[in-house]
Write a protein that holds these residues in place. Sequence first.
Motif, short mmCIF file in Angstrom:
data_model
loop_
_atom_site.label_atom_id
_atom_site.label_comp_id
_atom_site.label_asym_id
_atom_site.label_seq_id
_atom_site.Cartn_x
_atom_site.Cartn_y
_atom_site.Cartn_z
N SER A 1 97.27 -79.88 61.11
CA SER A 1 98.19 -80.10 59.97
C SER A 1 99.05 -81.35 60.11
O SER A 1 99.24 -82.08 59.15
CB SER A 1 99.13 -78.90 59.81
N GLU A 2 99.58 -81.57 61.32
CA GLU A 2 100.54 -82.65 61.48
C GLU A 2 100.03 -83.72 62.43
O GLU A 2 100.81 -84.55 62.90
CB GLU A 2 101.84 -82.09 62.04
N LEU A 3 98.76 -83.70 62.74
CA LEU A 3 98.24 -84.64 63.73
C LEU A 3 97.36 -85.72 63.10
O LEU A 3 96.71 -85.48 62.10
CB LEU A 3 97.39 -83.89 64.78
N SER A 4 97.36 -86.89 63.72
CA SER A 4 96.42 -87.93 63.31
C SER A 4 95.04 -87.58 63.88
O SER A 4 94.93 -86.71 64.76
CB SER A 4 96.86 -89.29 63.89
N VAL A 5 94.03 -88.25 63.41
CA VAL A 5 92.67 -87.99 63.92
C VAL A 5 92.63 -88.21 65.44
O VAL A 5 92.07 -87.41 66.18
CB VAL A 5 91.64 -88.90 63.20
N GLU A 6 93.27 -89.29 65.89
CA GLU A 6 93.29 -89.59 67.33
C GLU A 6 93.97 -88.47 68.11
O GLU A 6 93.51 -88.09 69.20
CB GLU A 6 94.01 -90.93 67.59
N GLN A 7 95.06 -87.96 67.57
CA GLN A 7 95.77 -86.86 68.26
C GLN A 7 94.93 -85.59 68.30
O GLN A 7 94.94 -84.88 69.30
CB GLN A 7 97.11 -86.59 67.56
N VAL A 8 94.20 -85.35 67.23
CA VAL A 8 93.33 -84.17 67.22
C VAL A 8 92.26 -84.32 68.32
O VAL A 8 91.99 -83.39 69.09
CB VAL A 8 92.64 -83.96 65.84
N ILE A 9 91.71 -85.51 68.40
CA ILE A 9 90.66 -85.76 69.41
C ILE A 9 91.21 -85.56 70.82
O ILE A 9 90.59 -84.90 71.65
CB ILE A 9 90.08 -87.18 69.22
N GLU A 10 92.41 -86.11 71.07
CA GLU A 10 93.02 -85.94 72.40
C GLU A 10 93.21 -84.46 72.70
O GLU A 10 92.93 -83.99 73.81
CB GLU A 10 94.38 -86.64 72.47
N SER A 11 93.68 -83.73 71.71
CA SER A 11 93.93 -82.31 71.91
C SER A 11 92.62 -81.56 72.19
O SER A 11 92.56 -80.71 73.09
CB SER A 11 94.64 -81.77 70.66
N ILE A 12 91.58 -81.89 71.45
CA ILE A 12 90.28 -81.24 71.70
C ILE A 12 89.81 -81.54 73.13
O ILE A 12 89.42 -80.64 73.88
CB ILE A 12 89.21 -81.73 70.68
N LEU A 13 89.88 -82.81 73.50
CA LEU A 13 89.37 -83.19 74.83
C LEU A 13 90.16 -82.51 75.95
O LEU A 13 89.60 -82.10 76.97
CB LEU A 13 89.36 -84.71 74.99
N GLN A 14 91.47 -82.39 75.76
CA GLN A 14 92.31 -81.67 76.72
C GLN A 14 91.86 -80.22 76.86
O GLN A 14 91.73 -79.70 77.96
CB GLN A 14 93.77 -81.65 76.23
N LYS A 15 91.63 -79.59 75.69
CA LYS A 15 91.33 -78.15 75.70
C LYS A 15 89.96 -77.83 76.25
O LYS A 15 89.75 -76.75 76.78
CB LYS A 15 91.48 -77.59 74.29
#
Length: 166
Positions: free
Chosen positions: A150-164
């Motif tokens: 909801s509040e993330l940029s595409v890059e932030q979503v990608i970082e979050s996915i890779l972390q998880k």
Amino acid sequence: MKNIALVGFMGTGKTTVARALAERLQFKYVDLDDLIEEREAMKIVDIFKQKGEPYFRKTEKDVVCEVSAQDRMVIACGGGVVLDEENIINLKKLGVLVCLTATPAVIMERTKNYPHRPLLNVEDKEAKIAELLEKRRVYYAKADCEVDTSELSVEQVIESILQKIK
Ligand code: S3P
């Protein structure tokens, strides 16, 4: 890493994120809705109109089986793919299943100007989104992990996915 499949409701960013994530990882980008449209030589909205939703779901299931043999893919799935338990089993065999989420208001905003989603071509779109989100909650919960876009940029979503998924 084998494959990453992105599931989640319409408008949660699966297609955009899958494209960018594939590029980042140098993986192949695969979109199940595109494969369905190619196979049927018809737009999804027309498949729903002319052949009905059960036919679409059957085709979607066939396509999930067809991608099963490959590696190093980011797969953008249609929002309803999780409704079939066998699809979940097959996608999990392929790799990790990541669910993207977003608030109903964000989903509304992101989908409102696009008529290519038959399920949202209704008068009261807001009510439809709420109804489908509620019905599907248990299915999306079957993914291996979840990222709220909801509040993330595409890059932030990608970082979050890779972390998880690491
Ligand atoms: C659907 C989502 C759509 C598409 C079809 C059905 C659903 O994909 O597969 O219109 O049931 O949620 P997107 O989630 O990519 O819009």
